[in-house]
Design a protein around this motif. Structure first.
Motif, PDB file in Angstrom:
ATOM      1  N   SER A 199       0.837  -1.213   0.000  1.00 49.51           N
ATOM      2  CA  SER A 199       0.000   0.000   0.000  1.00 49.51           C
ATOM      3  C   SER A 199       0.866   1.254   0.000  1.00 49.51           C
ATOM      4  O   SER A 199       0.512   2.259  -0.625  1.00 49.51           O
ATOM      5  CB  SER A 199      -0.948   0.003   1.212  1.00 49.51           C
ATOM      6  N   TYR A 200       2.031   1.209   0.687  1.00 49.01           N
ATOM      7  CA  TYR A 200       2.935   2.359   0.667  1.00 49.01           C
ATOM      8  C   TYR A 200       3.459   2.589  -0.751  1.00 49.01           C
ATOM      9  O   TYR A 200       3.537   3.730  -1.218  1.00 49.01           O
ATOM     10  CB  TYR A 200       4.121   2.128   1.608  1.00 49.01           C
ATOM     11  N   LEU A 201       3.836   1.510  -1.434  1.00 46.39           N
ATOM     12  CA  LEU A 201       4.341   1.625  -2.803  1.00 46.39           C
ATOM     13  C   LEU A 201       3.255   2.126  -3.745  1.00 46.39           C
ATOM     14  O   LEU A 201       3.521   2.908  -4.667  1.00 46.39           O
ATOM     15  CB  LEU A 201       4.880   0.273  -3.277  1.00 46.39           C
ATOM     16  N   LEU A 202       2.033   1.685  -3.508  1.00 46.20           N
ATOM     17  CA  LEU A 202       0.899   2.157  -4.314  1.00 46.20           C
ATOM     18  C   LEU A 202       0.745   3.664  -4.164  1.00 46.20           C
ATOM     19  O   LEU A 202       0.520   4.390  -5.156  1.00 46.20           O
ATOM     20  CB  LEU A 202      -0.379   1.445  -3.877  1.00 46.20           C
ATOM     21  N   ARG A 203       0.863   4.145  -2.953  1.00 47.72           N
ATOM     22  CA  ARG A 203       0.713   5.581  -2.703  1.00 47.72           C
ATOM     23  C   ARG A 203       1.880   6.371  -3.294  1.00 47.72           C
ATOM     24  O   ARG A 203       1.701   7.505  -3.741  1.00 47.72           O
ATOM     25  CB  ARG A 203       0.581   5.832  -1.204  1.00 47.72           C
ATOM     26  N   ILE A 204       3.064   5.775  -3.294  1.00 47.29           N
ATOM     27  CA  ILE A 204       4.200   6.439  -3.930  1.00 47.29           C
ATOM     28  C   ILE A 204       3.910   6.648  -5.415  1.00 47.29           C
ATOM     29  O   ILE A 204       4.167   7.719  -5.972  1.00 47.29           O
ATOM     30  CB  ILE A 204       5.497   5.627  -3.737  1.00 47.29           C
ATOM     31  N   GLY A 205       3.366   5.622  -6.052  1.00 44.70           N
ATOM     32  CA  GLY A 205       3.002   5.752  -7.464  1.00 44.70           C
ATOM     33  C   GLY A 205       2.027   6.889  -7.695  1.00 44.70           C
ATOM     34  O   GLY A 205       2.146   7.650  -8.667  1.00 44.70           O
TER      35      GLY A 205
END
Length: 224
Positions: A189-195
């Motif tokens: 979810s953190y990586l998704l938000r970075i995107g």
């Protein structure tokens, strides 16, 4: 005055790009630390986050000083506004890298799921490359390149869905993986938000070139 303004603006641009590379490096190290269960590297990322925060404050301060001193208009003002907005997005990206580092420290010793870790590694590499490509688009003042990078965020969403599905499935079938898999889902979810934040930077690059504020990926706008 014009020359002084251009010199100071070039200095801000250089510092912004350097901050972006610091953030990109933090993402790469954070994901590596998580996959390798490397607490020392994770702590290094957490400690280094203060330097990124300091860089954000310096850039914001300098930008406001330039607005007050030179009172720029039209494209000059748009460039400073773009930097202010993009710097904020970079700092939030760095915060998510720090969150991944904290997850690394928590997950140590839990049951591992290698196939999910491999997919997290791939997802992390993709978002890191998105950051770097978006920085390149900024340096080249290329709004078409920014749009192309933002379009890649859809794949990040697909990767998140896949990891989420596998993580939940693992927890249901293998209770011993619950704690570890929960962290997998958090990191995804953190990586998704970075995107999504990278896409936001792309939107400000488009604004810089066109003067228009648009949403490149409306479906991801509620993530951040």
């Amino acid at each position: 005055m014009r020359r002084l303004f251009d010199d100071e603006l070039n200095d801000i641009d250089a510092n912004f790009t350097e901050m972006g590379m610091m953030v990109s490096d933090a993402i790469g190290k954070a994901v590596k630390a998580f996959i390798d269960h490397d607490r020392d590297l994770a702590q290094e990322i957490i400690d280094h986050d203060t330097k990124i925060n300091e860089r954000e404050v310096e850039l914001e301060k300098k930008s406001f000083e330039m607005i007050a001193l030179y009172q720029p208009v039209t494209s000059d003002l748009r460039e400073i506004v773009t930097i202010l907005k993009a710097v904020s997005e970079l700092e939030r990206i760095a915060d998510y890298a720090r969150n991944i580092a904290h997850a690394t420290i928590r997950v140590k010793g839990h049951v591992r799921v290698p196939e999910i870790e491999a997919e997290l590694s791939e997802m992390g590499n993709r978002v890191r490359k998105m950051v770097e490509a978006m920085l390149s688009a900024y340096v080249k003042n290329d709004d078409q390149a920014a749009r192309a990078v933002a379009a890649k965020d859809a794949k990040v969403g697909e990767m998140y869905d896949k990891i989420n599905e596998k993580g939940i499935s693992k927890m249901e079938r293998h209770p011993e993986t619950v704690v570890g898999s929960t962290d997998y889902l958090n990191v995804a979810s953190y990586l998704l938000r970075i995107g999504a934040l990278v896409t936001n930077i792309g939107e400000w690059i488009v604004y810089l070139n066109t003067g228009k504020i648009i949403e490149l990926n409306p479906e991801s706008s509620n993530l951040v």
